[in-house]
Structures are given as C-alpha cells and as structure tokens.
Design a protein around this motif. Structure first.
Motif, PDB file in Angstrom:
ATOM      1  N   ARG A  63       0.640  -1.017   0.603  1.00  0.00           N
ATOM      2  CA  ARG A  63      -0.144   0.065  -0.150  1.00  0.00           C
ATOM      3  C   ARG A  63       0.715   1.673   0.227  1.00  0.00           C
ATOM      4  N   LYS A  64       0.087   2.172  -0.944  1.00  0.00           N
ATOM      5  CA  LYS A  64       1.593   3.445  -0.769  1.00  0.00           C
ATOM      6  C   LYS A  64       1.540   4.087   0.183  1.00  0.00           C
ATOM      7  N   HIS A  65       2.087   5.097   0.677  1.00  0.00           N
ATOM      8  CA  HIS A  65       1.642   6.012   2.010  1.00  0.00           C
ATOM      9  C   HIS A  65       1.969   6.837   1.396  1.00  0.00           C
ATOM     10  N   PHE A  66       0.930   8.122   2.234  1.00  0.00           N
ATOM     11  CA  PHE A  66       1.092   9.249   1.670  1.00  0.00           C
ATOM     12  C   PHE A  66       1.233  10.476   2.697  1.00  0.00           C
ATOM     13  N   LYS A  67       1.731  11.585   2.574  1.00  0.00           N
ATOM     14  CA  LYS A  67       2.063  12.130   3.844  1.00  0.00           C
ATOM     15  C   LYS A  67       0.801  12.987   4.106  1.00  0.00           C
ATOM     16  N   THR A  68      -0.475  12.891   3.532  1.00  0.00           N
ATOM     17  CA  THR A  68      -1.227  14.115   4.085  1.00  0.00           C
ATOM     18  C   THR A  68      -2.625  13.666   4.081  1.00  0.00           C
ATOM     19  N   LEU A  69      -2.729  11.724   3.217  1.00  0.00           N
ATOM     20  CA  LEU A  69      -3.929  11.344   2.683  1.00  0.00           C
ATOM     21  C   LEU A  69      -3.469   9.772   3.625  1.00  0.00           C
ATOM     22  N   GLU A  70      -4.410   9.374   4.724  1.00  0.00           N
ATOM     23  CA  GLU A  70      -4.822   8.333   5.379  1.00  0.00           C
ATOM     24  C   GLU A  70      -5.787   7.518   4.201  1.00  0.00           C
ATOM     25  N   ASN A  98      -2.297  22.286   1.825  1.00  0.00           N
ATOM     26  CA  ASN A  98      -0.982  22.991   1.385  1.00  0.00           C
ATOM     27  C   ASN A  98      -0.987  22.035  -0.071  1.00  0.00           C
ATOM     28  N   GLU A  99       0.362  22.765  -0.227  1.00  0.00           N
ATOM     29  CA  GLU A  99       1.123  22.178  -2.067  1.00  0.00           C
ATOM     30  C   GLU A  99       0.944  20.293  -1.757  1.00  0.00           C
ATOM     31  N   GLN A 100       1.024  19.977  -0.914  1.00  0.00           N
ATOM     32  CA  GLN A 100       1.745  18.850  -0.129  1.00  0.00           C
ATOM     33  C   GLN A 100       0.663  17.947  -0.500  1.00  0.00           C
ATOM     34  N   PHE A 101      -0.427  18.180  -0.016  1.00  0.00           N
ATOM     35  CA  PHE A 101      -2.266  17.390  -0.071  1.00  0.00           C
ATOM     36  C   PHE A 101      -2.694  16.945  -2.236  1.00  0.00           C
ATOM     37  N   LEU A 102      -2.209  18.539  -2.353  1.00  0.00           N
ATOM     38  CA  LEU A 102      -2.617  18.363  -4.336  1.00  0.00           C
ATOM     39  C   LEU A 102      -1.651  17.606  -4.600  1.00  0.00           C
ATOM     40  N   SER A 103      -0.261  17.586  -4.520  1.00  0.00           N
ATOM     41  CA  SER A 103       0.192  16.304  -4.347  1.00  0.00           C
ATOM     42  C   SER A 103       0.296  15.139  -4.442  1.00  0.00           C
ATOM     43  N   ASP A 104      -0.062  15.096  -3.220  1.00  0.00           N
ATOM     44  CA  ASP A 104      -0.656  13.321  -3.014  1.00  0.00           C
ATOM     45  C   ASP A 104      -2.187  12.750  -3.396  1.00  0.00           C
ATOM     46  N   THR A 105      -2.948  13.339  -3.920  1.00  0.00           N
ATOM     47  CA  THR A 105      -3.738  13.416  -3.828  1.00  0.00           C
ATOM     48  C   THR A 105      -4.017  13.136  -5.731  1.00  0.00           C
ATOM     49  N   GLU A 106      -2.338  13.472  -6.414  1.00  0.00           N
ATOM     50  CA  GLU A 106      -2.255  13.467  -8.091  1.00  0.00           C
ATOM     51  C   GLU A 106      -1.882  12.346  -7.980  1.00  0.00           C
ATOM     52  N   ASP A 107      -1.042  11.833  -6.863  1.00  0.00           N
ATOM     53  CA  ASP A 107      -0.350  10.406  -6.731  1.00  0.00           C
ATOM     54  C   ASP A 107      -1.443   9.378  -6.598  1.00  0.00           C
ATOM     55  N   LEU A 108      -2.640   9.999  -6.237  1.00  0.00           N
ATOM     56  CA  LEU A 108      -3.835   8.321  -5.823  1.00  0.00           C
ATOM     57  C   LEU A 108      -4.337   9.017  -6.922  1.00  0.00           C
ATOM     58  N   LEU A 109      -4.186   9.740  -7.562  1.00  0.00           N
ATOM     59  CA  LEU A 109      -5.277   9.231  -8.586  1.00  0.00           C
ATOM     60  C   LEU A 109      -4.788   8.645  -9.644  1.00  0.00           C
ATOM     61  N   PHE A 110      -2.892   8.722  -9.840  1.00  0.00           N
ATOM     62  CA  PHE A 110      -2.693   8.342 -10.490  1.00  0.00           C
ATOM     63  C   PHE A 110      -2.604   6.265 -10.450  1.00  0.00           C
ATOM     64  N   GLU A 111      -2.466   6.475  -8.543  1.00  0.00           N
ATOM     65  CA  GLU A 111      -2.019   5.314  -8.114  1.00  0.00           C
ATOM     66  C   GLU A 111      -3.625   4.361  -9.055  1.00  0.00           C
ATOM     67  N   ILE A 112      -4.341   4.534  -8.415  1.00  0.00           N
ATOM     68  CA  ILE A 112      -5.239   4.336  -9.510  1.00  0.00           C
ATOM     69  C   ILE A 112      -6.585   4.107 -10.570  1.00  0.00           C
ATOM     70  N   SER A 113      -5.605   5.349 -11.723  1.00  0.00           N
ATOM     71  CA  SER A 113      -5.966   5.470 -12.659  1.00  0.00           C
ATOM     72  C   SER A 113      -6.093   3.916 -14.257  1.00  0.00           C
ATOM     73  N   GLU A 114      -5.700   2.690 -13.710  1.00  0.00           N
ATOM     74  CA  GLU A 114      -6.139   1.952 -14.422  1.00  0.00           C
ATOM     75  C   GLU A 114      -6.597   0.721 -13.812  1.00  0.00           C
ATOM     76  N   LYS A 115      -6.981   1.140 -12.702  1.00  0.00           N
ATOM     77  CA  LYS A 115      -8.388   0.683 -11.888  1.00  0.00           C
ATOM     78  C   LYS A 115      -9.762   0.579 -12.371  1.00  0.00           C
ATOM     79  N   LYS A 116     -10.599  -0.568 -13.117  1.00  0.00           N
ATOM     80  CA  LYS A 116     -11.389  -0.157 -13.381  1.00  0.00           C
ATOM     81  C   LYS A 116     -12.931  -0.022 -12.282  1.00  0.00           C
TER      82      LYS A 116
END
Length: 297
Positions: A63-70, A98-116
């Motif tokens: 499971r990927k870990h994010f600084k601002t997201l559980e 903060n910008e870290q939250f937006l960066s983490d959110t984008e990483d999350l969207l990339f993480e699940i982008s290929e899952k239908k």
C-alpha cells in the motif's frame, strides 16, 4: 448499518488501533466484516471498510503511503458481483491546505487510474461549497484534469460545508451510482451520513438502465451564444493570475452558458450483459464487418 440497510460502508476518523479483535468480533456478531487501516504515528484518524457477510474483500499487499492522506484501497467481490474497487480517504484539516495535499491527491489518482470500476470516497476536508476559493478551485481542477467527477452537492457537515466527497470517473457518470443522499445521524454529531446505491450485480443479463446526458446542440442559437460569451467574465479582462484558475474560469463559464441555452437532458439506455459465447473475438469481427459495409456504401 442495519437501520439504513447498508451493505458496504467506508469509515473515516475511526480512532482504531492495531489488532482491535474485540471490535472485529462485535462486527462479526452482527454479520459484518471489518477491514481497518489505523493511524500508525499518533492517536486519532484511521480509515476502515465494513461489509456484509457474503461479500469478499481483497486488499493489496503493498500500500502506497502519503504524507497528507490516510488511504485504504479494497476490491469487493462476490457471487454475481462485478469486482469493484473502493478508495477510502481521510485528510485531517491540519494537513489539508497545502501543495503537498494536492501532490498526494494527484499521486493517488495516478495510483488507481488503470483500475476499472473504482470509486473514491472519504473526508477530504476541502469545502466544495466554496469553489470560489483558490485552494478549492485547484483541487476541483485536479479532479477534472484526471477525469473524476465529484458527486455530493449538499452539505455534509453541521457547519454547512461539503467535506465528505464521492467521486467517480467522468466516463462512468450516471451508469452505476444513483440515489445519493445526505442526512444527519445520531452516530456522528459533526459529519452527516452520505449514502448511495452502487449497482455492481450481474446475476441477470438485463441490468439497471444506464442514464446518459445529451445536449441538443443542433438547435443552439449561435447569435445568442455569442452574445452570452461577449457579456461574460471571459471578455471583461479581469482574469486571475494563476493559469489553472484561468482554465477553470473558462470551463465553468462556458458550461454555465451551455446549461442555460442547451441544457443536458437525461435519458435511460437499456443495458444487458453479453452472453458467454460473445467473446472479444466476436466483437472484433462484428466491428470489421460494420466497417466493410460502410466502405461499400
């Protein structure tokens, strides 16, 4: 969950710890399973998934870990159920703006982008009722950029904010999620219950109709459209300094004009499962046959 006839629930701010066997046993006694990801570094927080017995759940080993997201990702399966992935997210107010939250959110969207068949839900602590604010605009623009649509449009907090969100992909809007409702419950004094119906069954060949939206652009009055654009903020010259905010202003303005002149009309499209003999090879040959017919014409 029994009172509201809920089969699957995503929970945030659970305040659970590792190895809460007593709580897991209590859920089992009521016919539910508990999957929990507690906060590891301090008290509070945590996300969890509760599902009715008869459904199975698969959680990725890594499971990927994010600084601002559980974050909890789980795929729900069962007899006659299309595998559906749920992403349950919690971001505390202290880590949100903060910008870290937006960066983490984008990483999350990339993480699940290929899952239908993926649905994102949780307490993001970003007030979508204040879309005019810069940070909320950036968050909304990020979702739209990656093809996600936020579905909740009424307050989910006692102070009036829309903090608890449900998001599906834009190309799946209206196809599976319906009857979204927000209501206060005695179990939570601050946040309201956000409930919805998610159609994931395929036991029958004929399924719930798909709801699609279309605009009648053929009858659009072009002169009136031009007039609306000329009197909008797009030609006033008073633009935000941030490029993303300018793009968001452009999209929102044109969409509001279209909603006025050519409102989207909903219609139901019958849906059914293909029989087992109708394989990908059959579908490919059918497309080739159609192309040949068009060439002959």
């Amino acid at each position: 969950m029994e009172d509201f006839e809920i089969d699957v629930a995503g929970l945030t701010e659970t305040w659970l710890s590792e190895n809460e066997y007593a709580i897991e046993k209590e859920f089992l006694e009521y016919g539910f399973k508990l999957v929990s990801v507690p906060r590891s570094d301090r008290r509070g927080g945590g996300v969890a998934l509760v599902l009715r017995e008869g459904l199975t759940v698969k959680v990725p080993k890594r499971r990927k870990h994010f600084k601002t997201l559980e974050y909890l990702e789980a795929t729900i399966q069962g007899i006659g159920v299309v595998p559906t992935t749920l992403a349950i997210v919690y971001s505390s107010p202290t880590k949100r703006a903060n910008e870290q939250f937006l960066s983490d959110t984008e990483d999350l969207l990339f993480e699940i982008s290929e899952k239908k068949g993926t649905l994102i839900m949780g307490d993001f602590n970003v007030d979508m009722k204040k879309c005019h604010q810069s940070f909320s605009q950036k968050f909304l623009a990020l979702l739209l950029e990656h093809g996600w649509i936020q579905q909740v449009d009424s307050p989910t907090h006692r102070e009036g904010g829309i903090l608890d969100l449900v998001m599906i992909r834009a190309n799946e809007e209206g196809s599976a999620l319906s009857q979204l409702n927000v209501e206060p419950t005695p179990a939570s004094p601050d946040h309201f219950l956000v409930s919805f119906y998610l159609h994931v069954g395929t036991a029958n060949r004929y399924r719930q109709p798909k709801i699609v939206k279309n605009r009648n652009l053929r009858d659009l009055d072009l002169e009136e459209l031009c007039q609306k654009v000329l009197t909008s903020r797009l030609v006033e010259g008073n633009f935000p300094d941030d490029l993303e905010e300018c793009v968001l202003l452009y999209n929102i303005t044109l969409r509001s004009i279209l909603d006025e002149l050519a409102p989207a009309i909903e219609r139901k499209v019958p849906m059914r499962d293909n029989p087992k003999w109708y394989t990908n090879e059959c579908q490919s040959k059918k497309k080739k046959k159609k192309k040949k017919k068009k060439k002959k014409k």
